[in-house]
Write an enzyme that holds these catalytic residues in place. Sequence first.
Site, PDB file in Angstrom:
ATOM      1  N   ALA A  12       6.004 -14.446 -17.274  1.00  0.00           N
ATOM      2  CA  ALA A  12       7.265 -15.042 -17.722  1.00  0.00           C
ATOM      3  C   ALA A  12       8.204 -13.975 -18.250  1.00  0.00           C
ATOM      4  CB  ALA A  12       7.009 -16.114 -18.781  1.00  0.00           C
ATOM      5  N   TYR A  14      11.494 -11.321 -17.098  1.00  0.00           N
ATOM      6  CA  TYR A  14      12.830 -11.660 -16.604  1.00  0.00           C
ATOM      7  C   TYR A  14      12.768 -12.327 -15.234  1.00  0.00           C
ATOM      8  CZ  TYR A  14      14.814  -8.804 -20.353  1.00  0.00           C
ATOM      9  OH  TYR A  14      15.160  -8.301 -21.576  1.00  0.00           O
ATOM     10  N   ASN A  38       1.484 -17.438 -18.152  1.00  0.00           N
ATOM     11  CA  ASN A  38       1.844 -16.303 -19.009  1.00  0.00           C
ATOM     12  C   ASN A  38       0.833 -16.201 -20.139  1.00  0.00           C
ATOM     13  OD1 ASN A  38       4.002 -14.234 -19.349  1.00  0.00           O
ATOM     14  ND2 ASN A  38       4.162 -15.134 -21.383  1.00  0.00           N
ATOM     15  N   GLU A 170      17.690   4.466 -26.797  1.00  0.00           N
ATOM     16  CA  GLU A 170      18.025   3.355 -27.687  1.00  0.00           C
ATOM     17  C   GLU A 170      17.109   3.324 -28.906  1.00  0.00           C
ATOM     18  OE1 GLU A 170      20.296   0.145 -24.931  1.00  0.00           O
ATOM     19  OE2 GLU A 170      18.128  -0.086 -25.015  1.00  0.00           O
ATOM     20  N   ASP A 297       9.195  -5.433 -12.418  1.00  0.00           N
ATOM     21  CA  ASP A 297       8.597  -4.101 -12.439  1.00  0.00           C
ATOM     22  C   ASP A 297       7.549  -3.891 -11.353  1.00  0.00           C
ATOM     23  OD1 ASP A 297      10.176  -3.617 -14.623  1.00  0.00           O
ATOM     24  OD2 ASP A 297       8.572  -3.818 -16.107  1.00  0.00           O
ATOM     25  N   ALA A 313      16.132  -4.953 -16.337  1.00  0.00           N
ATOM     26  CA  ALA A 313      16.217  -6.391 -16.579  1.00  0.00           C
ATOM     27  C   ALA A 313      17.260  -7.028 -15.671  1.00  0.00           C
ATOM     28  CB  ALA A 313      16.575  -6.641 -18.050  1.00  0.00           C
ATOM     29  N   GLN A 314      18.332  -6.302 -15.409  1.00  0.00           N
ATOM     30  CA  GLN A 314      19.412  -6.831 -14.578  1.00  0.00           C
ATOM     31  C   GLN A 314      18.927  -7.124 -13.157  1.00  0.00           C
ATOM     32  OE1 GLN A 314      23.950  -5.605 -13.115  1.00  0.00           O
ATOM     33  NE2 GLN A 314      22.743  -4.161 -14.301  1.00  0.00           N
TER      34      GLN A 314
END
Length: 396
Positions: A12, A14, A38, A170, A297, A313-314
């Site tokens: 579960a 993206y 999941n 980040e 991925d 993620a996009q």
Amino acid sequence: MSRIPRIVILGAGYGGIVTAIRLQKVLNYNEADVTLVNKHDYHYITTDLHMPAAGTGDPEKARVNILKLIDEFKVDFVKSTAVQIRPHEKKVILEDGTLSYDYLVVGLGGEPETFGIPGLKEHAMNIRSINSVRFIREHIEYQFAKFKREPDRKDYLTFVVGGAGFTGIEFVGELADRVPELCKEFDVDPSLVKIYNIEAAPTALPGFDPELVEYGMKVLADKGVIFKIGTAIKECTPEGVLIAGDEFIKAATVVWTGGIRGNHMLDDAGFETMRGRVKVDAHLRSPQFENIFIVGDCSIVMNPEGKPYPPTAQIATQQGECCAHNLVAAIRGNPLKEFTFVNRGVVASLGRGEAIGVVGNRKFRGWIASVLKKLVDIRYLYIIGGIPLVLRKGRF
């Protein structure tokens, strides 16, 4: 009467959650039997994990209860861990049972790629899950507490982050913001704290706009981050890291963000892979099994230049949308559509009130880019849960 086709979605993340949400919107009742598997009962927002890892954000903000996202009349949720895929038998083995399928969606997510560097797997931490970031946050706080008891151990206040991709950059931005708070809380001289960001590639944020990378590195350097770019980690030990040039950085904290590979179950099941990832066909299917779709991925999608898109993620979100469309098309006997990635821009945060981003031909930096980052997060929350989820997660 023909049997209702069975769709099993593994993971579960993206790609998996968007596939499930799209299916429940498009499929009619009793048109397909959809099961989402999941290991946790929540979906977590990977792109937010750097904040709770550093202690600047709440881990609860980064996770969403799966049962609040799915329609249980259309999607069955099974909380379990997949342990084996048997594509020739059309079965998935779970830790507590077996599921048969007509169509399978593999969205299991990646695993840390250590590139064979000795000691990384054993001694470095990874920003990969809610539990892992809780551990990192508590570990960091514990180092400050230990330093007060052993003030000669400067390595307790030395933090090494391997990898200067999006996650690494980040995270060091958030960590640099957190350090002054921790120093005040534990009465520690800030000058004793060292944050190293080590990257083997010749630049931070490889592939990103060079002008913005330069800006971002200056922002982080001004916050105290020490960059070692074009420098490989040769070994990780319990005492620190050995880097190119045979320099040893003594550190009690090493966080590895230097890459991911596909889930090991794909290799184990006999799929043809590259670093554990499957190069999918134009419709996101395994070239070996046309009833198996692979997203996120675990998949490789090539760009027009013939190079793999980075697993973001996009792209996983867009794959989920296309995958759901093609599953419905397959069930209804309609033509499948080819997956085309639409780059809607990229934004990297640099800590509080700072970010860099590119949308189309426009470059953004500073406060404006940080607002853009928040809008990106809001858009994703809206995609999976609408306005109620956006409001519940407090993004405004």
